[in-house]
Design a protein around this motif. Structure first.
Motif, PDB file in Angstrom:
ATOM      1  N   ILE A 137       1.120  -1.019   0.685  1.00 46.78           N
ATOM      2  CA  ILE A 137      -0.087   0.094  -0.093  1.00 46.78           C
ATOM      3  C   ILE A 137       0.528   1.343  -0.066  1.00 46.78           C
ATOM      4  O   ILE A 137       0.672   2.136  -0.529  1.00 46.78           O
ATOM      5  CB  ILE A 137      -1.038   0.550   1.565  1.00 46.78           C
ATOM      6  CG1 ILE A 137      -2.237  -1.211   0.832  1.00 46.78           C
ATOM      7  CG2 ILE A 137      -1.494   1.223   1.385  1.00 46.78           C
ATOM      8  CD1 ILE A 137      -2.866  -0.456  -0.450  1.00 46.78           C
ATOM      9  N   TRP A 138       1.848   1.255   1.130  1.00 46.20           N
ATOM     10  CA  TRP A 138       3.195   2.457   0.768  1.00 46.20           C
ATOM     11  C   TRP A 138       3.431   2.490  -0.363  1.00 46.20           C
ATOM     12  O   TRP A 138       3.213   3.763  -1.015  1.00 46.20           O
ATOM     13  CB  TRP A 138       4.061   2.181   1.989  1.00 46.20           C
ATOM     14  CG  TRP A 138       3.039   2.733   2.931  1.00 46.20           C
ATOM     15  CD1 TRP A 138       1.657   3.276   3.899  1.00 46.20           C
ATOM     16  CD2 TRP A 138       3.704   2.091   4.604  1.00 46.20           C
ATOM     17  NE1 TRP A 138       1.402   3.329   5.091  1.00 46.20           N
ATOM     18  CE2 TRP A 138       3.031   2.050   5.483  1.00 46.20           C
ATOM     19  CE3 TRP A 138       5.158   1.371   5.002  1.00 46.20           C
ATOM     20  CZ2 TRP A 138       3.193   2.068   6.918  1.00 46.20           C
ATOM     21  CZ3 TRP A 138       4.707   0.745   6.453  1.00 46.20           C
ATOM     22  CH2 TRP A 138       4.036   1.565   7.479  1.00 46.20           C
ATOM     23  N   LEU A 139       3.726   1.335  -1.209  1.00 50.03           N
ATOM     24  CA  LEU A 139       4.478   1.866  -2.399  1.00 50.03           C
ATOM     25  C   LEU A 139       3.838   2.373  -3.562  1.00 50.03           C
ATOM     26  O   LEU A 139       4.287   3.079  -4.089  1.00 50.03           O
ATOM     27  CB  LEU A 139       5.239   0.437  -3.061  1.00 50.03           C
ATOM     28  CG  LEU A 139       5.965   0.431  -4.211  1.00 50.03           C
ATOM     29  CD1 LEU A 139       6.774   1.330  -4.551  1.00 50.03           C
ATOM     30  CD2 LEU A 139       6.477  -0.974  -4.327  1.00 50.03           C
ATOM     31  N   GLY A 140       1.712   1.757  -3.649  1.00 49.07           N
ATOM     32  CA  GLY A 140       1.591   2.389  -4.528  1.00 49.07           C
ATOM     33  C   GLY A 140       1.080   3.660  -4.050  1.00 49.07           C
ATOM     34  O   GLY A 140       0.620   4.231  -4.529  1.00 49.07           O
ATOM     35  N   GLY A 141       0.718   4.127  -2.444  1.00 50.24           N
ATOM     36  CA  GLY A 141       0.622   5.508  -2.511  1.00 50.24           C
ATOM     37  C   GLY A 141       1.839   6.269  -2.801  1.00 50.24           C
ATOM     38  O   GLY A 141       1.183   7.336  -3.284  1.00 50.24           O
ATOM     39  N   ALA A 142       3.241   6.232  -3.074  1.00 49.88           N
ATOM     40  CA  ALA A 142       4.360   6.698  -3.519  1.00 49.88           C
ATOM     41  C   ALA A 142       4.405   6.608  -4.869  1.00 49.88           C
ATOM     42  O   ALA A 142       4.464   7.804  -5.159  1.00 49.88           O
ATOM     43  CB  ALA A 142       5.748   6.162  -2.725  1.00 49.88           C
ATOM     44  N   VAL A 143       3.454   5.991  -5.184  1.00 45.86           N
ATOM     45  CA  VAL A 143       3.672   5.999  -7.056  1.00 45.86           C
ATOM     46  C   VAL A 143       2.325   7.139  -7.393  1.00 45.86           C
ATOM     47  O   VAL A 143       2.643   7.488  -8.594  1.00 45.86           O
ATOM     48  CB  VAL A 143       3.788   4.620  -7.414  1.00 45.86           C
ATOM     49  CG1 VAL A 143       4.065   4.839  -9.536  1.00 45.86           C
ATOM     50  CG2 VAL A 143       4.979   3.542  -7.374  1.00 45.86           C
ATOM     51  N   PHE A 144       1.549   7.103  -6.809  1.00 42.41           N
ATOM     52  CA  PHE A 144       0.230   7.613  -6.727  1.00 42.41           C
ATOM     53  C   PHE A 144       0.582   9.187  -6.921  1.00 42.41           C
ATOM     54  O   PHE A 144       0.065   9.598  -7.642  1.00 42.41           O
ATOM     55  CB  PHE A 144      -0.837   6.618  -6.011  1.00 42.41           C
ATOM     56  CG  PHE A 144      -1.983   8.249  -6.261  1.00 42.41           C
ATOM     57  CD1 PHE A 144      -2.670   7.844  -7.054  1.00 42.41           C
ATOM     58  CD2 PHE A 144      -2.651   9.106  -5.564  1.00 42.41           C
ATOM     59  CE1 PHE A 144      -4.223   8.828  -7.349  1.00 42.41           C
ATOM     60  CE2 PHE A 144      -3.547  10.371  -5.144  1.00 42.41           C
ATOM     61  CZ  PHE A 144      -4.523   9.847  -5.851  1.00 42.41           C
ATOM     62  N   VAL A 145       1.129   9.411  -5.187  1.00 40.52           N
ATOM     63  CA  VAL A 145       1.152  10.860  -5.765  1.00 40.52           C
ATOM     64  C   VAL A 145       2.667  11.202  -6.487  1.00 40.52           C
ATOM     65  O   VAL A 145       2.297  12.197  -7.305  1.00 40.52           O
ATOM     66  CB  VAL A 145       2.301  10.614  -4.202  1.00 40.52           C
ATOM     67  CG1 VAL A 145       2.827  12.219  -4.382  1.00 40.52           C
ATOM     68  CG2 VAL A 145       1.491  10.692  -2.944  1.00 40.52           C
ATOM     69  N   LEU A 146       3.264  10.748  -6.556  1.00 41.18           N
ATOM     70  CA  LEU A 146       4.485  11.326  -7.750  1.00 41.18           C
ATOM     71  C   LEU A 146       3.707  11.143  -9.101  1.00 41.18           C
ATOM     72  O   LEU A 146       3.891  11.881 -10.329  1.00 41.18           O
ATOM     73  CB  LEU A 146       5.586  10.748  -8.268  1.00 41.18           C
ATOM     74  CG  LEU A 146       6.272   9.527  -7.158  1.00 41.18           C
ATOM     75  CD1 LEU A 146       7.207   8.884  -7.235  1.00 41.18           C
ATOM     76  CD2 LEU A 146       7.317  10.835  -7.519  1.00 41.18           C
TER      77      LEU A 146
END
Length: 247
Positions: free
Chosen positions: A124-133
């Motif tokens: 989830i955190w990895l997906g969230g970071a990529v989403f933000v970018l």
């Protein structure tokens, strides 16, 4: 209680869980949908409505709702791991050898909780970071500025997501005590996602405000529920009960 023992149990369960294709696919696909798909929805909205000030004013609320979508994933993804870790091992008769070791009930419960929690949070955190970018790339292109991460994003990812995931895991433990089928355990535990899905829908239609204050209230409620569920899980996760009744 030995943390080392709990971590050993967790490592073994994570290795077993990640060897199951359905679990691995879920941990990869859901974050990718959020990280890559929702920014495209944002771009489509900007292109259809025009990149004017009126549309730009709606962007922060829309983005926070998209980030909150990750909470739904954090409530869904760990159920597969947690249910199999308990019910699956119960069915396959591989839980009894673990219970025969000197590990305490609390160490076993903690290890199995971490096994479901840690892979989910990392995904989830990895997906969230990529989403933000990706979201910032789209908003920079459309409106010439970025919006994330804002305060709501940090609260959702760092506070609400872990509490929601823990809520789901502990609910899976309680459900697993009463059922003997992995699929049934997953389906029943999956019902825990309904409140989060409802909050997401309400935020999208403007009924519920995903402000930092509202999110902290959600986190406070989840914390209380997690404490109650943990007490319940400790009460039902009894070695003698498992060795006799869970046959």
């Amino acid at each position: 209680m030995s943390i080392a023992t709990a971590l050993t149990i967790a490592r073994k369960d994570v290795w077993v869980a990640l060897r199951r294709r359905s679990t691995l696919v879920g941990l990869v696909v859901f974050p990718l949908i959020v990280a890559l798909g929702l920014p495209l929805v944002l771009r489509r909205v900007g292109e259809r409505t025009g990149a004017g000030d009126a549309t730009m004013a709606m962007v922060p609320q829309l983005l926070d709702a998209f980030v909150f979508f990750l909470v739904i994933g954090s409530a869904v993804l760990p159920t597969a791991i947690a249910a199999y870790s308990l019910v699956g091992e119960k069915v396959e008769r591989s839980l009894e050898p673990l219970l025969a070791t000197p590990a305490s009930e609390l160490e076993i419960l903690l290890g199995k909780t971490l096994a479901a929690l840690v892979p989910t949070l990392l995904a989830i955190w990895l997906g969230g970071a990529v989403f933000v970018l990706n979201a910032n790339r789209q908003t920079q292109s459309l409106w010439g500025r970025t919006f994330l991460p804002d305060t709501a994003t940090w609260i959702i990812l760092m506070v609400v997501v872990p509490l929601a995931a823990l809520f789901s895991v502990l609910a899976s433990v309680l459900v697993s005590v009463r059922v003997t089928d992995v699929r049934t355990a997953q389906q029943l535990a999956g019902l825990m996602v309904i409140p989060f899905a409802a909050l997401y829908v309400l935020s999208e239609i403007g009924v519920f405000d995903l402000s930092p204050t509202s999110l902290l209230w959600i986190a406070a409620v989840l914390l209380v529920l997690d404490l109650v569920l943990f007490a319940g899980a400790r009460a039902v996760f009894d070695r003698e009960e498992i060795l006799t009744r869970w046959r």
